[in-house]
Design a protein around this motif. Structure first.
Motif, PDB file in Angstrom:
ATOM      1  N   UNK A 119      -1.493  -6.512  -3.991  1.00 17.80           N
ATOM      2  CA  UNK A 119      -0.546  -6.646  -5.101  1.00 17.80           C
ATOM      3  C   UNK A 119       0.033  -8.055  -5.072  1.00 17.80           C
ATOM      4  N   UNK A 120      -0.022  -8.733  -6.200  1.00 20.86           N
ATOM      5  CA  UNK A 120       0.574 -10.063  -6.307  1.00 20.86           C
ATOM      6  C   UNK A 120       1.887  -9.922  -7.066  1.00 20.86           C
ATOM      7  N   UNK A 121       2.977  -9.900  -6.316  1.00 22.97           N
ATOM      8  CA  UNK A 121       4.301  -9.690  -6.910  1.00 22.97           C
ATOM      9  C   UNK A 121       5.147 -10.941  -6.745  1.00 22.97           C
ATOM     10  N   UNK A 122       5.366 -11.623  -7.847  1.00 27.94           N
ATOM     11  CA  UNK A 122       6.157 -12.848  -7.800  1.00 27.94           C
ATOM     12  C   UNK A 122       5.522 -13.926  -6.947  1.00 27.94           C
ATOM     13  N   UNK A 123       4.174 -13.956  -6.904  1.00 29.79           N
ATOM     14  CA  UNK A 123       3.471 -14.965  -6.123  1.00 29.79           C
ATOM     15  C   UNK A 123       3.247 -14.593  -4.675  1.00 29.79           C
ATOM     16  N   UNK A 124       3.804 -13.467  -4.240  1.00 30.14           N
ATOM     17  CA  UNK A 124       3.621 -12.989  -2.864  1.00 30.14           C
ATOM     18  C   UNK A 124       2.534 -11.918  -2.847  1.00 30.14           C
ATOM     19  N   UNK A 125       1.493 -12.123  -2.019  1.00 33.49           N
ATOM     20  CA  UNK A 125       0.423 -11.134  -1.918  1.00 33.49           C
ATOM     21  C   UNK A 125       0.795 -10.066  -0.888  1.00 33.49           C
ATOM     22  N   UNK A 126       0.764  -8.824  -1.344  1.00 31.47           N
ATOM     23  CA  UNK A 126       1.178  -7.689  -0.517  1.00 31.47           C
ATOM     24  C   UNK A 126       0.011  -6.715  -0.419  1.00 31.47           C
ATOM     25  N   UNK A 127      -0.294  -6.262   0.801  1.00 32.36           N
ATOM     26  CA  UNK A 127      -1.391  -5.321   1.008  1.00 32.36           C
ATOM     27  C   UNK A 127      -0.838  -3.896   1.045  1.00 32.36           C
ATOM     28  N   UNK A 128      -1.320  -3.062   0.108  1.00 33.80           N
ATOM     29  CA  UNK A 128      -0.841  -1.680   0.000  1.00 33.80           C
ATOM     30  C   UNK A 128      -0.899  -0.956   1.346  1.00 33.80           C
ATOM     31  N   UNK A 129      -2.018  -1.107   2.053  1.00 31.07           N
ATOM     32  CA  UNK A 129      -2.200  -0.364   3.300  1.00 31.07           C
ATOM     33  C   UNK A 129      -1.146  -0.736   4.347  1.00 31.07           C
ATOM     34  N   UNK A 130      -0.731  -1.997   4.360  1.00 30.22           N
ATOM     35  CA  UNK A 130       0.274  -2.411   5.340  1.00 30.22           C
ATOM     36  C   UNK A 130       1.649  -1.830   5.005  1.00 30.22           C
ATOM     37  N   UNK A 131       1.955  -1.745   3.714  1.00 27.74           N
ATOM     38  CA  UNK A 131       3.202  -1.109   3.291  1.00 27.74           C
ATOM     39  C   UNK A 131       3.194   0.363   3.697  1.00 27.74           C
ATOM     40  N   UNK A 132       2.070   1.037   3.432  1.00 22.09           N
ATOM     41  CA  UNK A 132       1.978   2.464   3.752  1.00 22.09           C
ATOM     42  C   UNK A 132       2.039   2.711   5.257  1.00 22.09           C
ATOM     43  N   UNK A 133       1.404   1.842   6.030  1.00 17.12           N
ATOM     44  CA  UNK A 133       1.440   2.004   7.490  1.00 17.12           C
ATOM     45  C   UNK A 133       2.864   1.883   8.018  1.00 17.12           C
ATOM     46  N   UNK A 134       3.640   0.949   7.461  1.00 18.09           N
ATOM     47  CA  UNK A 134       5.031   0.783   7.901  1.00 18.09           C
ATOM     48  C   UNK A 134       5.875   2.001   7.543  1.00 18.09           C
ATOM     49  N   UNK A 192       8.370  -6.237  -0.005  1.00 20.53           N
ATOM     50  CA  UNK A 192       7.507  -5.056   0.119  1.00 20.53           C
ATOM     51  C   UNK A 192       8.155  -3.803  -0.478  1.00 20.53           C
ATOM     52  N   UNK A 193       9.428  -3.858  -0.763  1.00 19.21           N
ATOM     53  CA  UNK A 193      10.143  -2.641  -1.155  1.00 19.21           C
ATOM     54  C   UNK A 193       9.762  -2.186  -2.565  1.00 19.21           C
ATOM     55  N   UNK A 194       9.519  -0.874  -2.735  1.00 19.49           N
ATOM     56  CA  UNK A 194       9.184  -0.358  -4.061  1.00 19.49           C
ATOM     57  C   UNK A 194      10.326  -0.590  -5.053  1.00 19.49           C
ATOM     58  N   UNK A 195       9.959  -1.028  -6.230  1.00 19.53           N
ATOM     59  CA  UNK A 195      10.949  -1.209  -7.293  1.00 19.53           C
ATOM     60  C   UNK A 195      11.197   0.106  -8.040  1.00 19.53           C
ATOM     61  N   UNK A 196      10.231   1.039  -7.921  1.00 14.19           N
ATOM     62  CA  UNK A 196      10.386   2.360  -8.540  1.00 14.19           C
ATOM     63  C   UNK A 196       9.847   3.425  -7.588  1.00 14.19           C
ATOM     64  N   UNK A 197      10.455   4.617  -7.627  1.00 17.54           N
ATOM     65  CA  UNK A 197       9.962   5.777  -6.884  1.00 17.54           C
ATOM     66  C   UNK A 197       9.709   6.886  -7.901  1.00 17.54           C
ATOM     67  N   UNK A 198       8.463   7.344  -7.974  1.00 18.58           N
ATOM     68  CA  UNK A 198       8.073   8.314  -8.993  1.00 18.58           C
ATOM     69  C   UNK A 198       7.664   9.631  -8.334  1.00 18.58           C
ATOM     70  N   UNK A 199       8.343  10.748  -8.668  1.00 24.36           N
ATOM     71  CA  UNK A 199       7.970  12.043  -8.085  1.00 24.36           C
ATOM     72  C   UNK A 199       6.785  12.675  -8.814  1.00 24.36           C
ATOM     73  N   UNK A 200       5.878  13.304  -8.056  1.00 30.18           N
ATOM     74  CA  UNK A 200       4.738  14.021  -8.613  1.00 30.18           C
ATOM     75  C   UNK A 200       4.642  15.393  -7.961  1.00 30.18           C
ATOM     76  N   UNK A 201       4.100  16.345  -8.698  1.00 30.65           N
ATOM     77  CA  UNK A 201       3.868  17.679  -8.122  1.00 30.65           C
ATOM     78  C   UNK A 201       2.843  17.594  -7.002  1.00 30.65           C
ATOM     79  N   UNK A 202       1.819  16.727  -7.204  1.00 33.30           N
ATOM     80  CA  UNK A 202       0.761  16.591  -6.204  1.00 33.30           C
ATOM     81  C   UNK A 202       0.205  15.176  -6.264  1.00 33.30           C
ATOM     82  N   UNK A 203       0.002  14.567  -5.110  1.00 32.97           N
ATOM     83  CA  UNK A 203      -0.567  13.226  -5.071  1.00 32.97           C
ATOM     84  C   UNK A 203      -2.045  13.278  -5.415  1.00 32.97           C
ATOM     85  N   UNK A 204      -2.563  12.269  -6.124  1.00 30.65           N
ATOM     86  CA  UNK A 204      -3.985  12.277  -6.487  1.00 30.65           C
ATOM     87  C   UNK A 204      -4.872  11.935  -5.289  1.00 30.65           C
TER      88      UNK A 204
END
Length: 365
Positions: free
Chosen positions: A269-284, A335-347
């Motif tokens: 993810x390129x957010x504001x010029x900073x490259x962020x790896x989804x897997x590293x966020x999830x691991x943390x 790395x912090x999520x700007x939104x948190x979205x609830x779902x009945x089931x993750x895809x």
């Protein structure tokens, strides 16, 4: 070194202690009603395809990053891959091999092919989250996805069988730190595999438990690796693939010729010029969250992209406010999520991997 049989005309299938030749396989397949969609029917259908005159078989990609795609693969290359694994694990004739993977994908087919070249005794179990639940005795060899291993750990009887599996390989998804910790003291060898449909299952393994546990994958001797200009892993595995394969996996190499995976290029993810790896966020976050979640992104006029956290509601997990607090405490600001979205089931895909394409679409909607 054990000699393996790569002459299809001389192979036979051993299933639950009974040996079947081609004529017997065809007879059983033809006598199973057409509307019977049992796993046993799938197995005998694949065996029938294996012993026909065609040089290739049809497989499907897992669909973790998009729509599953059909692919024809050479039987000869599948046998080469099977020999590499059987030799590495020192599998012997008549060793029991658990088949608990769907047969439309390469992982399931390769368990069968390994049994054919090495003379293993195949134990077919309808794919489920609890593949050990009806077994009385542990197999010598098993291939599972992380979800199956995790589920088995939750049931004492299944956990005991899991401990007794002499050679367990885990593929089809990342092994997070919590699962690795739960397996670290198991007495027998547990391996994480690296591979994909195009490499006909795995081309490298790393030890998950014991003193040799490592986050670095060791390729098979016949496999060469390097990094592309974009930092993704490039694989040259002539025994199983006739061309060099440029992956989407961002990797790091060490001086021993090993590699570790940092994440997928399409999960950057390129957010504001900073490259962020989804897997590293999830691991943390996995170290601190019990709520099932996935990370994705959506377009944003200011930052280009922003991180979004999809959470599965229901059950006794953290509240929305607790999740926000955990994100603030354990993640760097960017790395912090700007939104948190609830779902009945993750895809998830059929093989239990995060369905990244659907996750992104759901977040955007």
């Amino acid at each position: 070194m054990t000699a393996y049989n790569t002459n299809i005309k001389e192979q036979s299938a051993q299933i639950e202690g009974i040996t079947y030749n081609l004529c017997e396989i065809e007879m059983i397949r033809m006598n199973i009603p057409a509307d019977n969609h049992s796993f046993r029917q799938e197995l005998f259908t694949f065996l029938s395809e294996w012993f026909d005159r065609s040089n290739s078989v049809l497989v499907h990609t897992s669909g973790s990053t998009g729509t599953p795609k059909p692919m024809w693969v050479e039987k000869e290359c599948m046998m080469e891959s099977a020999c590499l694994t059987c030799s590495f694990l020192h599998l012997q004739k008549d060793d029991t091999a658990l088949l608990c993977m769907p047969l439309q994908y390469i992982a399931g087919k390769m368990v069968v092919v390994r049994s054919l070249v090495a003379g293993l005794n195949l134990l077919p179990v309808t794919p489920s989250g609890h593949p050990l639940k009806d077994l009385k005795e542990a197999p010598v060899f098993a291939a599972m996805i992380p979800m199956q291993v995790y589920n088995s750990l939750q049931v004492p009887e299944e956990k005991e069988l899991l401990k007794q599996i002499k050679h367990l390989i885990i593929g089809g998804g990342a092994i997070d730190s919590a699962l690795a910790k739960a397996l670290k003291d198991f007495p027998n060898d547990i391996w994480s595999t690296y591979g994909m449909t195009e490499t006909l299952s795995h081309i490298a393994l790393r030890k998950v438990n014991g003193e040799e546990a490592s986050e670095w994958y060791t390729p098979f001797d016949s496999v060469e690796i390097r990094l592309s200009r974009e930092g993704t892993l490039v694989i040259n595995a002539p025994k199983v693939c006739d061309k060099e394969l440029v992956t989407n996996d961002i990797a790091e190499l060490n001086e021993k010729g090993q590699f570790r995976i940092l994440g997928r290029k399409d999960n950057t993810i390129n957010s504001g010029g900073v490259k962020i790896q989804i897997e590293q966020v999830e691991a943390a976050l996995k170290e601190h969250l019990t709520t099932p979640f996935l990370t994705t992104s959506i377009p944003d006029p200011k930052f280009g992209e922003i991180i979004v956290l999809l959470i599965e509601i229901g059950g006794r997990h953290e509240t929305y406010e607790e999740i926000q607090k955990i994100c603030e405490e354990v993640l760097p600001p960017y790395w912090r999520p700007k939104q948190i979205i609830p779902l009945e089931q993750l895809p998830l895909t059929e093989t239990g991997k995060p369905d990244r394409a659907t996750a992104k679409r759901l977040a955007e909607e």
